[in-house]
Design a protein around this motif. Structure first.
Motif, PDB file in Angstrom:
ATOM      1  N   SER A  82       6.047 -30.337 -19.276  1.00 11.87           N
ATOM      2  CA  SER A  82       7.202 -30.682 -20.089  1.00 11.87           C
ATOM      3  C   SER A  82       7.394 -32.188 -20.180  1.00 11.87           C
ATOM      4  CB  SER A  82       8.453 -30.042 -19.486  1.00 11.87           C
ATOM      5  OG  SER A  82       9.593 -30.313 -20.266  1.00 11.87           O
ATOM      6  N   ALA A  83       7.839 -32.643 -21.350  1.00  8.89           N
ATOM      7  CA  ALA A  83       8.146 -34.062 -21.568  1.00  8.89           C
ATOM      8  C   ALA A  83       9.356 -34.159 -22.496  1.00  8.89           C
ATOM      9  CB  ALA A  83       6.954 -34.793 -22.169  1.00  8.89           C
ATOM     10  N   LYS A  84       9.947 -35.350 -22.531  1.00  6.80           N
ATOM     11  CA  LYS A  84      11.102 -35.630 -23.395  1.00  6.80           C
ATOM     12  C   LYS A  84      12.196 -34.587 -23.218  1.00  6.80           C
ATOM     13  CE  LYS A  84       8.463 -38.318 -26.751  1.00  6.80           C
ATOM     14  NZ  LYS A  84       8.085 -38.527 -28.158  1.00  6.80           N
ATOM     15  N   ASN A  85      12.540 -34.378 -21.929  1.00  6.56           N
ATOM     16  CA  ASN A  85      13.626 -33.461 -21.577  1.00  6.56           C
ATOM     17  C   ASN A  85      13.458 -32.077 -22.184  1.00  6.56           C
ATOM     18  OD1 ASN A  85      15.137 -35.143 -19.840  1.00  6.56           O
ATOM     19  ND2 ASN A  85      16.031 -36.199 -21.591  1.00  6.56           N
ATOM     20  N   GLY A  86      12.198 -31.608 -22.165  1.00 17.08           N
ATOM     21  CA  GLY A  86      11.916 -30.236 -22.560  1.00 17.08           C
ATOM     22  C   GLY A  86      11.566 -30.013 -23.998  1.00 17.08           C
ATOM     23  N   HIS A  87      11.537 -31.063 -24.836  1.00 16.73           N
ATOM     24  CA  HIS A  87      11.292 -30.887 -26.257  1.00 16.73           C
ATOM     25  C   HIS A  87       9.851 -31.162 -26.669  1.00 16.73           C
ATOM     26  CE1 HIS A  87      15.428 -30.181 -27.789  1.00 16.73           C
ATOM     27  NE2 HIS A  87      15.735 -30.675 -26.597  1.00 16.73           N
ATOM     28  N   VAL A  88       8.988 -31.474 -25.714  1.00 20.03           N
ATOM     29  CA  VAL A  88       7.563 -31.646 -25.970  1.00 20.03           C
ATOM     30  C   VAL A  88       6.799 -31.006 -24.814  1.00 20.03           C
ATOM     31  CG1 VAL A  88       5.678 -33.274 -26.367  1.00 20.03           C
ATOM     32  CG2 VAL A  88       7.981 -33.832 -27.165  1.00 20.03           C
ATOM     33  N   LEU A  89       5.727 -30.313 -25.137  1.00 20.95           N
ATOM     34  CA  LEU A  89       4.819 -29.780 -24.123  1.00 20.95           C
ATOM     35  C   LEU A  89       3.481 -30.493 -24.282  1.00 20.95           C
ATOM     36  CD1 LEU A  89       5.705 -25.974 -24.273  1.00 20.95           C
ATOM     37  CD2 LEU A  89       6.284 -27.605 -22.469  1.00 20.95           C
ATOM     38  N   VAL A  90       3.045 -31.144 -23.200  1.00 16.69           N
ATOM     39  CA  VAL A  90       1.858 -31.999 -23.250  1.00 16.69           C
ATOM     40  C   VAL A  90       0.724 -31.348 -22.476  1.00 16.69           C
ATOM     41  CG1 VAL A  90       0.935 -34.292 -22.793  1.00 16.69           C
ATOM     42  CG2 VAL A  90       3.357 -34.025 -23.366  1.00 16.69           C
ATOM     43  N   CYS A  91      -0.450 -31.327 -23.072  1.00 17.39           N
ATOM     44  CA  CYS A  91      -1.630 -30.778 -22.402  1.00 17.39           C
ATOM     45  C   CYS A  91      -1.934 -31.593 -21.149  1.00 17.39           C
ATOM     46  CB  CYS A  91      -2.823 -30.805 -23.355  1.00 17.39           C
ATOM     47  SG  CYS A  91      -4.369 -30.234 -22.609  1.00 17.39           S
ATOM     48  N   THR A  92      -2.213 -30.912 -20.050  1.00 18.08           N
ATOM     49  CA  THR A  92      -2.492 -31.595 -18.787  1.00 18.08           C
ATOM     50  C   THR A  92      -3.948 -32.045 -18.656  1.00 18.08           C
ATOM     51  OG1 THR A  92      -2.888 -29.437 -17.745  1.00 18.08           O
ATOM     52  CG2 THR A  92      -0.658 -30.357 -17.575  1.00 18.08           C
ATOM     53  N   ASN A  93      -4.792 -31.690 -19.617  1.00 18.99           N
ATOM     54  CA  ASN A  93      -6.190 -32.113 -19.608  1.00 18.99           C
ATOM     55  C   ASN A  93      -6.259 -33.583 -20.048  1.00 18.99           C
ATOM     56  OD1 ASN A  93      -8.904 -32.590 -19.978  1.00 18.99           O
ATOM     57  ND2 ASN A  93      -9.217 -30.929 -21.460  1.00 18.99           N
ATOM     58  N   PRO A  94      -6.692 -34.515 -19.164  1.00 21.16           N
ATOM     59  CA  PRO A  94      -6.721 -35.937 -19.520  1.00 21.16           C
ATOM     60  C   PRO A  94      -7.555 -36.228 -20.765  1.00 21.16           C
ATOM     61  CG  PRO A  94      -7.081 -35.644 -17.166  1.00 21.16           C
ATOM     62  CD  PRO A  94      -7.152 -34.277 -17.785  1.00 21.16           C
TER      63      PRO A  94
END
Length: 334
Positions: free
Chosen positions: A163-175
């Protein structure tokens, strides 16, 4: 401007600028006024009839709810496990009346414990009993939780998301990927087709006996809204339409639709069920509706608003007065 449909309206300042400010979050979580909205199994927490309201959203007109109303239940941040507050799984919804609201999912096979005089309910079943501001806020919470649940993995590489931006974005954890996913909605048209004196309504086999509603369907890629109206009506009923006009819209987060309401004029009257999505489709006069045939959709739905708009156009007794106590909520997909 028409009055907003249920689940819509300016019930909340979404405070999108705060999503970008990580330094702001700790103070909001420590604020005694901040509240959390739990969602379990796509159900929202509400108070029982006659129970004290738990920090309600201030109503737009300032009028208090009556003692018998069902109200939304909002939990103080102190009641939220510290681990949950630290993981980034709380979703900032916005603020109203100086109160910041967050949503989160309670993952459990069985109904989790809840405060006295509260219970988890399917929002479509209780929406008509809630103040409009609270119905909108609960629908927003449910929509965000549903989106996050369905996007736990990256659509590009399959890795988990964070989670990012207080829950409004989901970011892939693969670098090597780091693909970002944002909340999505599914646009759908819904249209009241009329030949002037009659309305074209259809029914699905799964609906309550006698229930008919306006024609609806999802917008396809590369398709304008007006084209979607023409296509859906033709596919489902064989009727060609013209004079397509926008009426209003309604968020329908069950799980993620945005209903875009229209009216249209029928170019013919011969009904042919082409794609078999409907069990039946018929023309109904105002006299039919006044007699209780058909059973119309619930009053909180945009489909009812479209039927009401057509029905009231002849200047007679308004539809809500005609139906009286029969205007109530029953779950529907439209």
């Amino acid at each position: 401007m028409r009055p907003p449909n249920v689940f819509s309206g300016p019930y909340l300042d979404r405070a999108s600028h705060l999503r970008q400010d990580p330094a702001w979050l700790p103070s909001a979580l420590e604020d005694d006024r901040s509240r959390a909205i739990p969602v379990w199994n796509s159900r929202n927490l509400v108070t029982e009839h006659g129970a004290p309201a738990l920090s309600p959203v201030p109503s737009a007109n300032g009028s208090p709810a009556s003692p018998g109303d069902v109200r939304a239940a909002f939990l103080p941040m102190a009641e939220i496990p510290a681990a949950l507050r630290e993981t980034g799984d709380l979703v900032l919804l916005g603020r109203s009346g100086g109160i910041h609201y967050f949503a989160y999912e309670m993952e459990s096979a069985d109904a989790p414990p809840s405060p006295p005089h509260t219970r988890f309910e399917d929002l479509p079943q209780v929406a008509s009993l809630l103040p409009e501001e609270e119905a909108g806020l609960l629908s927003y919470a449910r929509a965000m939780v549903s989106w996050r649940r369905r996007h736990r993995f990256c659509g590009s590489c399959g890795a988990g998301t964070s989670s990012a931006k207080n829950g409004h974005v989901l970011v892939c954890t693969n670098p090597a990927c780091r693909h970002e996913q944002f909340p999505r909605i599914d646009p759908a048209i819904i249209v009241l087709v009329s030949d002037g004196e009659r309305a074209l309504l259809g029914r699905q086999a799964s609906w309550p006996v006698g229930r008919y509603s306006t024609i609806a369907g999802f917008v396809e890629p590369g398709e304008a809204l007006e084209d979607a109206v023409s296509r859906e009506v033709l596919e489902e009923t064989g009727i060609e339409v013209g004079a397509i006009e926008y009426h209003s819209s309604q968020p329908w987060p069950f799980p993620s639709s945005l209903m875009l309401g229209f009216t249209a004029r029928a170019m013919g009257t011969n009904i042919v069920l082409r794609d078999q999505e409907l069990e039946d489709a018929r023309w109904f006069s105002r006299a039919d509706v006044m007699s209780g045939r058909p059973l119309v959709p619930p009053s909180v739905s945009i489909s009812f608003r479209l039927i009401e708009h057509w029905f009231n156009a002849d200047g007679g007794k308004p539809l809500r007065e005609v139906l009286g106590g029969a205007v109530s909520w029953q779950a529907t997909t439209r």
